[in-house]
Design an enzyme around this catalytic site. Structure first.
Site, short mmCIF file in Angstrom:
data_model
loop_
_atom_site.label_atom_id
_atom_site.label_comp_id
_atom_site.label_asym_id
_atom_site.label_seq_id
_atom_site.Cartn_x
_atom_site.Cartn_y
_atom_site.Cartn_z
N ARG A 103 36.24 44.15 37.12
CA ARG A 103 36.04 42.94 37.90
C ARG A 103 34.71 42.32 37.52
NH1 ARG A 103 36.57 43.09 44.30
NH2 ARG A 103 34.64 44.22 44.06
N THR A 107 32.41 36.41 39.53
CA THR A 107 33.62 35.65 39.90
C THR A 107 34.64 36.51 40.65
OG1 THR A 107 34.76 36.27 37.86
CG2 THR A 107 33.37 34.30 37.77
N ASP A 199 32.36 52.20 45.98
CA ASP A 199 32.90 51.94 44.64
C ASP A 199 33.69 53.18 44.17
OD1 ASP A 199 31.89 50.05 41.92
OD2 ASP A 199 33.10 51.85 41.70
N ASP A 202 32.64 54.59 40.66
CA ASP A 202 31.33 55.25 40.67
C ASP A 202 31.39 56.58 41.43
OD1 ASP A 202 30.10 53.34 39.16
OD2 ASP A 202 29.24 52.25 40.86
C1 PRP Z 1 37.80 48.37 41.07
C2 PRP Z 1 39.09 49.04 41.47
C3 PRP Z 1 40.11 48.01 41.13
C4 PRP Z 1 39.38 46.72 41.39
C5 PRP Z 1 39.87 46.17 42.68
O1 PRP Z 1 37.61 48.47 39.72
O2 PRP Z 1 39.31 50.26 40.85
O3 PRP Z 1 40.56 48.09 39.80
O4 PRP Z 1 38.00 47.03 41.50
O5 PRP Z 1 39.34 44.94 42.91
P1 PRP Z 1 40.21 43.63 43.00
O6 PRP Z 1 41.38 43.92 43.88
O7 PRP Z 1 39.26 42.65 43.63
O8 PRP Z 1 40.61 43.21 41.62
P2 PRP Z 1 36.27 47.96 38.99
O9 PRP Z 1 36.44 46.55 38.51
O10 PRP Z 1 35.10 48.22 39.88
O11 PRP Z 1 36.22 48.82 37.70
P3 PRP Z 1 36.08 50.41 37.53
O12 PRP Z 1 37.37 51.01 38.04
O13 PRP Z 1 35.92 50.55 36.06
O14 PRP Z 1 34.88 50.89 38.30
N1 URA Z 2 36.42 48.18 44.03
C1 URA Z 2 35.93 49.30 44.61
O1 URA Z 2 35.74 50.32 43.92
N2 URA Z 2 35.66 49.29 45.92
C2 URA Z 2 35.87 48.21 46.68
O2 URA Z 2 35.61 48.26 47.91
C3 URA Z 2 36.36 47.05 46.07
C4 URA Z 2 36.64 47.06 44.73
#
Ligand code: PRP
Ligand code: URA
Length: 208
Positions: A103, A107, A199, A202
């Site tokens: 994400r 944005t 997160d 993380d």
């Molecule tokens: C997180 C999560 C989803 C996304 C959800 O991933 O694992 O994929 O955010 O958010 P959305 O519904 O607003 O699209 P992130 O982009 O943080 O990446 P990561 O899994 O690599 O930490």
């Molecule tokens: N992605 C995450 O990992 N946590 C949230 O709360 C939203 C998006």
């Protein structure tokens, strides 16, 4: 709401509470993600199609059944990775196809960085695995990719969903069932789910 399946299983509620706890360390967090994912997948696959299969028991012929559909597990990188093992143990012949999205912090739109799907679909049903359904952008983008690939039977399996993300998926893909461990209150100004768990990537990988 139609096609929305929040779990009411006590084991899931118990484990999800521990998962949310900020004191839960990454090792325990990964274990809980694995366990909750398996329980959710059990619920999400209750309507998989069967075909007849005859076997011989040591005593007689038994007219039984076997899964008819070819299942694909589609974790959204990174955080969806931790959901794979628990689900895969239940259906070891499933194929695993990774989709890489992150994400954009400003944005909140998903940015694709990995997709190695072959041209022709190799499975008939896909379980999209991602712990967090926040704005819904990542889930909608992944379902778009899978539909373009040629798979029409798609289910989303996640741990926590926000109303905003559920609405976006239902608007764009109303036929896709959404299986969740819990539906939370809302998103904060940074697009994080409240109360949520923070997160998910993380917390699994010990980063951030
Ligand atoms: C997180 C999560 C989803 C996304 C959800 O991933 O694992 O994929 O955010 O958010 P959305 O519904 O607003 O699209 P992130 O982009 O943080 O990446 P990561 O899994 O690599 O930490
Ligand atoms: N992605 C995450 O990992 N946590 C949230 O709360 C939203 C998006």
């Amino acid at each position: 709401m139609e096609n929305l399946f929040p779990s009411s299983h006590p084991l899931i509620a118990h484990k999800l509470t521990r998962l949310r706890d900020k004191g839960t360390d990454p090792k325990k967090f990964r274990e809980l993600v694995r366990e909750i994912s398996a329980l959710l997948a059990y619920e999400a696959t209750a309507d998989l199609l069967l075909q007849p299969r005859q076997v011989e028991t040591p005593l007689a012929i038994f007219n039984g059944s076997e899964l008819m559909e070819k299942i694909g597990l589609v974790p959204i990188l990174r955080a969806g990775l931790g959901m794979v093992e628990g689900v895969w143990n239940l259906m070891p012949s499933a194929e695993v196809w990774h989709i890489g999205l992150f994400r954009d912090e400003r944005t909140l739109k998903p940015v694709q960085y990995y997709n190695k799907l072959p041209i022709e679909p190799t499975v008939t049903v896909c379980l999209v695995l991602d712990p967090m359904l926040a704005t819904g952008g990542s889930a909608v983008a992944t379902i778009d990719i899978l539909k373009r690939w040629g798979v029409s039977k798609i289910k989303f399996v996640g741990l926590i969903g926000a109303p905003e993300g559920i609405e976006l998926v239902q608007k764009n893909h109303p036929e896709v069932p959404i299986h969740l461990a819990a539906i939370d209150e809302r998103l904060n100004e940074k697009g994080y789910i409240l109360p949520g768990l923070g997160d998910a990537g993380d917390r699994q990988f010990g980063t951030g």
